[in-house]
Design a protein around this motif. Structure first.
Motif, PDB file in Angstrom:
ATOM      1  N   GLY A 105       0.630  -1.189  -0.069  1.00 34.90           N
ATOM      2  CA  GLY A 105       0.124   0.100   0.021  1.00 34.90           C
ATOM      3  C   GLY A 105       0.751   1.272   0.077  1.00 34.90           C
ATOM      4  N   ARG A 106       2.018   1.398   0.658  1.00 35.25           N
ATOM      5  CA  ARG A 106       2.707   2.334   0.673  1.00 35.25           C
ATOM      6  C   ARG A 106       3.564   2.639  -0.689  1.00 35.25           C
ATOM      7  NH1 ARG A 106       1.670   6.156   3.376  1.00 35.25           N
ATOM      8  NH2 ARG A 106      -0.060   5.342   2.339  1.00 35.25           N
ATOM      9  N   ILE A 107       3.824   1.465  -1.297  1.00 35.43           N
ATOM     10  CA  ILE A 107       4.215   1.513  -2.566  1.00 35.43           C
ATOM     11  C   ILE A 107       3.394   2.233  -3.519  1.00 35.43           C
ATOM     12  CG2 ILE A 107       5.144   0.330  -4.506  1.00 35.43           C
ATOM     13  CD1 ILE A 107       6.283  -1.895  -2.888  1.00 35.43           C
ATOM     14  N   ILE A 108       2.180   1.770  -3.717  1.00 36.20           N
ATOM     15  CA  ILE A 108       1.310   2.317  -4.319  1.00 36.20           C
ATOM     16  C   ILE A 108       0.961   4.021  -4.121  1.00 36.20           C
ATOM     17  CG2 ILE A 108      -1.226   2.338  -5.269  1.00 36.20           C
ATOM     18  CD1 ILE A 108      -1.045  -0.848  -4.630  1.00 36.20           C
ATOM     19  N   GLY A 109       0.910   4.219  -2.707  1.00 34.48           N
ATOM     20  CA  GLY A 109       0.699   5.557  -2.344  1.00 34.48           C
ATOM     21  C   GLY A 109       1.879   6.554  -2.524  1.00 34.48           C
ATOM     22  N   GLY A 110       2.879   5.984  -2.587  1.00 33.78           N
ATOM     23  CA  GLY A 110       4.003   6.647  -2.774  1.00 33.78           C
ATOM     24  C   GLY A 110       4.083   7.003  -4.314  1.00 33.78           C
ATOM     25  N   ILE A 111       3.682   6.499  -5.193  1.00 34.27           N
ATOM     26  CA  ILE A 111       3.644   6.502  -6.583  1.00 34.27           C
ATOM     27  C   ILE A 111       2.730   7.764  -7.029  1.00 34.27           C
ATOM     28  CG2 ILE A 111       3.423   5.511  -8.976  1.00 34.27           C
ATOM     29  CD1 ILE A 111       4.589   2.942  -7.991  1.00 34.27           C
ATOM     30  N   THR A 112       1.870   7.505  -6.203  1.00 39.84           N
ATOM     31  CA  THR A 112       0.552   8.466  -6.890  1.00 39.84           C
ATOM     32  C   THR A 112       0.422   9.748  -6.012  1.00 39.84           C
ATOM     33  OG1 THR A 112      -0.925   7.432  -5.317  1.00 39.84           O
ATOM     34  CG2 THR A 112      -0.723   6.421  -7.786  1.00 39.84           C
ATOM     35  N   ALA A 113       1.479   9.704  -5.018  1.00 40.44           N
ATOM     36  CA  ALA A 113       1.361  11.082  -3.943  1.00 40.44           C
ATOM     37  C   ALA A 113       1.952  12.270  -4.574  1.00 40.44           C
ATOM     38  CB  ALA A 113       1.835  10.740  -2.705  1.00 40.44           C
ATOM     39  N   ALA A 114       1.321  12.457  -5.684  1.00 36.96           N
ATOM     40  CA  ALA A 114       2.022  13.636  -6.500  1.00 36.96           C
ATOM     41  C   ALA A 114       0.984  14.990  -6.360  1.00 36.96           C
ATOM     42  CB  ALA A 114       1.983  13.596  -7.902  1.00 36.96           C
ATOM     43  N   THR A 115      -0.117  14.765  -5.662  1.00 37.35           N
ATOM     44  CA  THR A 115      -1.199  15.749  -5.487  1.00 37.35           C
ATOM     45  C   THR A 115      -0.430  17.153  -5.107  1.00 37.35           C
ATOM     46  OG1 THR A 115      -2.071  14.199  -4.153  1.00 37.35           O
ATOM     47  CG2 THR A 115      -3.756  15.328  -5.249  1.00 37.35           C
ATOM     48  N   HIS A 116       0.311  17.167  -4.026  1.00 36.07           N
ATOM     49  CA  HIS A 116       0.670  18.581  -3.473  1.00 36.07           C
ATOM     50  C   HIS A 116       1.682  19.073  -4.724  1.00 36.07           C
ATOM     51  CE1 HIS A 116       1.223  20.968   0.131  1.00 36.07           C
ATOM     52  NE2 HIS A 116       2.543  21.300  -0.328  1.00 36.07           N
ATOM     53  N   ALA A 117       2.498  18.491  -5.211  1.00 37.72           N
ATOM     54  CA  ALA A 117       3.308  19.074  -6.157  1.00 37.72           C
ATOM     55  C   ALA A 117       2.655  19.581  -7.331  1.00 37.72           C
ATOM     56  CB  ALA A 117       4.611  17.897  -6.602  1.00 37.72           C
ATOM     57  N   THR A 118       1.643  18.937  -7.747  1.00 34.33           N
ATOM     58  CA  THR A 118       0.742  19.257  -9.044  1.00 34.33           C
ATOM     59  C   THR A 118       0.024  20.554  -8.545  1.00 34.33           C
ATOM     60  OG1 THR A 118       0.623  17.169  -9.641  1.00 34.33           O
ATOM     61  CG2 THR A 118      -0.669  18.417 -10.735  1.00 34.33           C
ATOM     62  N   ALA A 119      -0.434  20.469  -7.345  1.00 32.55           N
ATOM     63  CA  ALA A 119      -1.292  21.689  -6.852  1.00 32.55           C
ATOM     64  C   ALA A 119      -0.498  22.948  -6.726  1.00 32.55           C
ATOM     65  CB  ALA A 119      -2.031  21.313  -5.579  1.00 32.55           C
ATOM     66  N   ALA A 120       0.746  22.622  -6.303  1.00 33.85           N
ATOM     67  CA  ALA A 120       1.866  23.786  -6.441  1.00 33.85           C
ATOM     68  C   ALA A 120       2.176  24.221  -7.734  1.00 33.85           C
ATOM     69  CB  ALA A 120       2.884  23.461  -5.601  1.00 33.85           C
TER      70      ALA A 120
END
Length: 403
Positions: A105-120
């Protein structure tokens, strides 16, 4: 591009909902890891560090890829797809019965956790140069608002079991994806759209490309040390407060909510006045210095009540990061804002790869039976020293290069 308050509002709401998902699960992590692994609190802290490092390693590898994809295909599809997969990740963690499924789950989460960078990157797209630091502060405020609600709700949901917050986080993530699909307007135009190239999309190529902008490399070093120090909070807070003060998940959630309120108020209301009063450079130094002092104090606090009082004071250091981000964003071309945010995500991830293992192992070492000295606050002392290092590096730069 002329700034529009409406898309900024939606982006802040997006970050807030995303932060709620993160905050929801933090209060239950110590109990969840002991439930799955069956070890002591120190063992759970070490596993927490391993999971955090795995998550960060995936972010490091995929952050520039996702940032570059948003420069090519737009911010909106990247946000929506990432959030939809993140919802699946939370469902997986909700049903995981082994540490290995949590690791997946942490592997999948890390790959897709780009929300903050894209929001910035979206904020950079729709902000004038002089407004970027203040608008980056709004993102921080949205994150703080999410942290107000997330830990409180997570602490309440913990009464229904360690898995309940993950189901709530999944609902929030998919709801957030729907919000982005129907409401967000694309900010990448034909004039700013940039071709995707692997040499920029891999983290090392992205560092080389961003490093070509004058004066940005040393600022990334400062950002790196700052982030290493701040990883102590997500890595240790729940374990530290449980060990030292025997706080329940509800109390841990409440303390995080206090920090979220304080953090949101500081970044939403004090960043721009601080920049007007002290300038970008002075605001960075002020923020880093306050962080160093408060981390040192937290390391030695023995009263839970006093720690709660100190939380709003420690949040004042949050004025520094938006000012530093503003300095860096002003040094990067308009068509490379997504790439910059992807690199910053990789810097965050690189620090998060290194720091959790150090922080959690130092916590486990100094709280174990037979330790040479009982010091559950040792990770905060380490973080304080690292924050001092970041101040020194920043001050060594010539004033003209960051004015």
């Amino acid at each position: 591009m002329k700034p529009s308050r409406l898309p900024i509002f939606f982006i802040v709401a997006t970050v807030a909902i995303d932060a709620m998902g993160i905050g929801l699960i933090m209060p239950v992590m110590p109990d969840l890891l002991r439930e799955v692994d069956g070890g002591s609190l120190g063992d759970a802290a070490i596993w927490g560090g391993i999971l955090a490092t795995t998550f960060a390693a995936m972010q490091f590898l995929f952050g520039p890829i996702i940032g570059s994809l948003s420069d090519r295909h737009g911010r909106k599809p990247v946000l929506v797809i990432s959030l939809a997969i993140m919802a699946v990740n939370y469902v997986l963690m909700a049903v995981a019965g082994t540490i290995w499924l949590l690791l997946l789950g942490r592997i999948i989460g890390g790959i897709t956790a780009a929300t903050h960078a894209t929001a910035a990157a979206y904020i950079a797209d729709v902000s004038n140069p002089d407004q970027k630091a203040a608008n980056f502060g709004l993102i921080g405020a949205g994150f703080g608002i999410g942290f107000v609600l997330g830990p409180v709700i997570g602490g309440i949901l913990a009464e229904f079991g360690t898995r309940a917050p993950f189901w709530a986080a999944a609902v929030l993530a998919i709801s957030n994806a729907a919000l982005g699909w129907f409401v967000l307007r694309e900010s990448v135009t034909d004039a700013t759209r940039r071709a995707f190239k692997w040499k920029r999309a891999n983290p090392f190529g992205a560092f080389k490309s961003i490093g070509s902008f004058p004066g940005l490399g040393p600022l990334l070093v400062v950002y790196f040390f700052f982030q290493i120090a701040n990883v102590v909070y997500p890595s240790i807070w729940a374990f530290y407060t449980l060990e030292r003060f025997a706080w329940s998940p509800g109390m841990i959630g409440m303390s995080l909510a206090i920090y979220g309120i304080s953090f949101g108020l500081v970044q939403g209301l004090l960043v721009q006045p601080s920049i007007r009063r002290f300038g970008h450079r002075g605001t960075v130094v002020l923020g880093l210095g306050l962080e160093a002092v408060m981390l040192f104090v937290i390391a030695f606090v023995t009263s839970g009540t006093l720690l709660l009082i100190l939380i709003p004071i420690s949040a004042l250091g949050a004025v520094g990061m938006p000012a530093l981000q503003g300095i860096m964003s002003r040094r990067v071309a308009d068509d490379a804002q997504g790439e910059l945010q992807g690199v910053l995500t990789s810097v965050n991830s690189l620090s998060a790869i290194m720091a959790p293992l150090v922080m959690t192992r130092s916590f486990a070492y100094f709280t174990a039976t037979g330790a040479p000295i009982y010091a559950p606050g040792a990770p905060f002392l380490i973080a304080s020293v690292l924050m001092v290092v970041s101040v020194v590096i920043f001050q060594m730069r010539k004033r003209a290069s960051v004015a």
